[in-house]
Design a protein around this motif. Structure first.
Motif, PDB file in Angstrom:
ATOM      1  N   PRO A  30       0.819  -1.223   0.000  1.00 30.24           N
ATOM      2  CA  PRO A  30       0.000   0.000   0.000  1.00 30.24           C
ATOM      3  C   PRO A  30       0.848   1.266   0.000  1.00 30.24           C
ATOM      4  O   PRO A  30       0.481   2.259  -0.646  1.00 30.24           O
ATOM      5  CB  PRO A  30      -0.813  -0.115   1.295  1.00 30.24           C
ATOM      6  N   ALA A  34       0.869   4.272  -2.769  1.00 34.70           N
ATOM      7  CA  ALA A  34       0.659   5.649  -2.320  1.00 34.70           C
ATOM      8  C   ALA A  34       1.770   6.570  -2.835  1.00 34.70           C
ATOM      9  O   ALA A  34       1.496   7.705  -3.257  1.00 34.70           O
ATOM     10  CB  ALA A  34       0.592   5.701  -0.798  1.00 34.70           C
ATOM     11  N   LEU A  62      -6.640   3.696  -0.476  1.00 34.64           N
ATOM     12  CA  LEU A  62      -5.357   3.034  -0.255  1.00 34.64           C
ATOM     13  C   LEU A  62      -5.341   2.268   1.059  1.00 34.64           C
ATOM     14  O   LEU A  62      -4.644   1.257   1.185  1.00 34.64           O
ATOM     15  CB  LEU A  62      -4.227   4.064  -0.285  1.00 34.64           C
ATOM     16  N   THR A 185      -7.320   0.596  -5.962  1.00 33.09           N
ATOM     17  CA  THR A 185      -6.203   1.020  -6.817  1.00 33.09           C
ATOM     18  C   THR A 185      -6.709   1.848  -8.001  1.00 33.09           C
ATOM     19  O   THR A 185      -6.300   2.995  -8.178  1.00 33.09           O
ATOM     20  CB  THR A 185      -5.423  -0.205  -7.331  1.00 33.09           C
TER      21      THR A 185
END
Length: 248
Positions: A30, A34, A62, A185
């Motif tokens: 994650p 990000a 996220l 996503t």
């Protein structure tokens, strides 16, 4: 009972750190997504006239990646591997119950999901996003509800998968569609309407919507239906997973 839970928790947590699977996929994946979004969009508005940035809009989505990775890959595959290596067979002759084994794995994976959310938040803040006047209470409740719902699916796979190959197949079928089409996503808003209708079936999609709106302080409309669906799904999966838990 609590003493046994704590002991087993710390043993499983240390083993998870050594194995590195949860660290790489549950914690860092994650964060990597990000960073990529932050480099591309930075502090740009989510859309023309938006009062919040793209990164702020992405925080809730996220956060769902960590839940999805730990709940649908980490939790079930760990127990499936134990079953494959006959470790669960040894547990069967101990006072440890199937429920305790499952909930220890839930607790271990939840720690990683929380850590992933914290890392994502820090990265979003670094790139000009993060919290935009939302409700901490609503976000926390949404995060917990999504976690319970997704982890219950992981518990079900962990309980009934007869071998590691079956567990891998089931996890793959559940994990990748949710990861890609839930809005975690690929932004839900850019999907074609037909694809949105398909994505709405997934519990993670409803959860991502709740977390995004809670983080941005936007009104959560018609929340009763997705909340009810996720709660019912969690109850059914948990009951079935404990009832039909396979030691070998």
């Amino acid at each position: 009972m609590m003493r046994a839970f704590k002991s087993l928790f710390w043993i499983e947590f240390k083993l998870s750190v050594r194995a590195m699977n949860l660290v790489l996929f549950g914690l860092f994946s994650p964060a990597v997504v990000a960073v990529i979004i932050g480099v591309i969009y930075g502090a740009k508005p989510a859309f023309d006239g938006a009062g919040y940035s793209f990164m702020a809009q992405s925080f809730g989505a996220l956060s769902g990646i960590g839940i999805c990775a730990t709940g649908l890959m980490g939790l079930p595959l760990a127990l499936a591997d134990y079953r494959h290596r006959k470790i669960l067979k040894r547990f069967e002759v101990t006072p440890v119950s199937p429920g305790m084994l499952l909930f220890v794995q839930v607790a271990v994976n939840f720690v990683y999901a929380l850590a992933a959310m914290a890392m994502v938040y820090g990265i979003c803040r670094m790139f000009g996003g993060g919290w935009e006047g939302g409700s901490f209470l609503y976000f926390g409740l949404s995060f917990l509800l999504v976690t319970v719902s997704i982890y219950s699916l992981g518990m079900l796979v962990a309980s009934v998968a007869g071998n590691i190959k079956t567990a891998n197949l089931l996890c793959t079928v559940l994990y990748f569609p949710m990861l890609i089409f839930s809005g975690a996503t690929l932004p839900y808003e850019v999907m074609p309407p037909a694809l949105q209708h398909v994505a709405d079936i997934m519990p993670l999609t409803q959860g991502v919507k709740l977390m995004k709106n809670a983080a941005l302080g936007l009104p959560i409309e018609n929340a009763a239906v997705p909340v009810a669906v996720m709660v019912i799904l969690a109850v059914i999966c948990v009951v079935v997973s404990i009832r039909f838990f396979r030691w070998e």
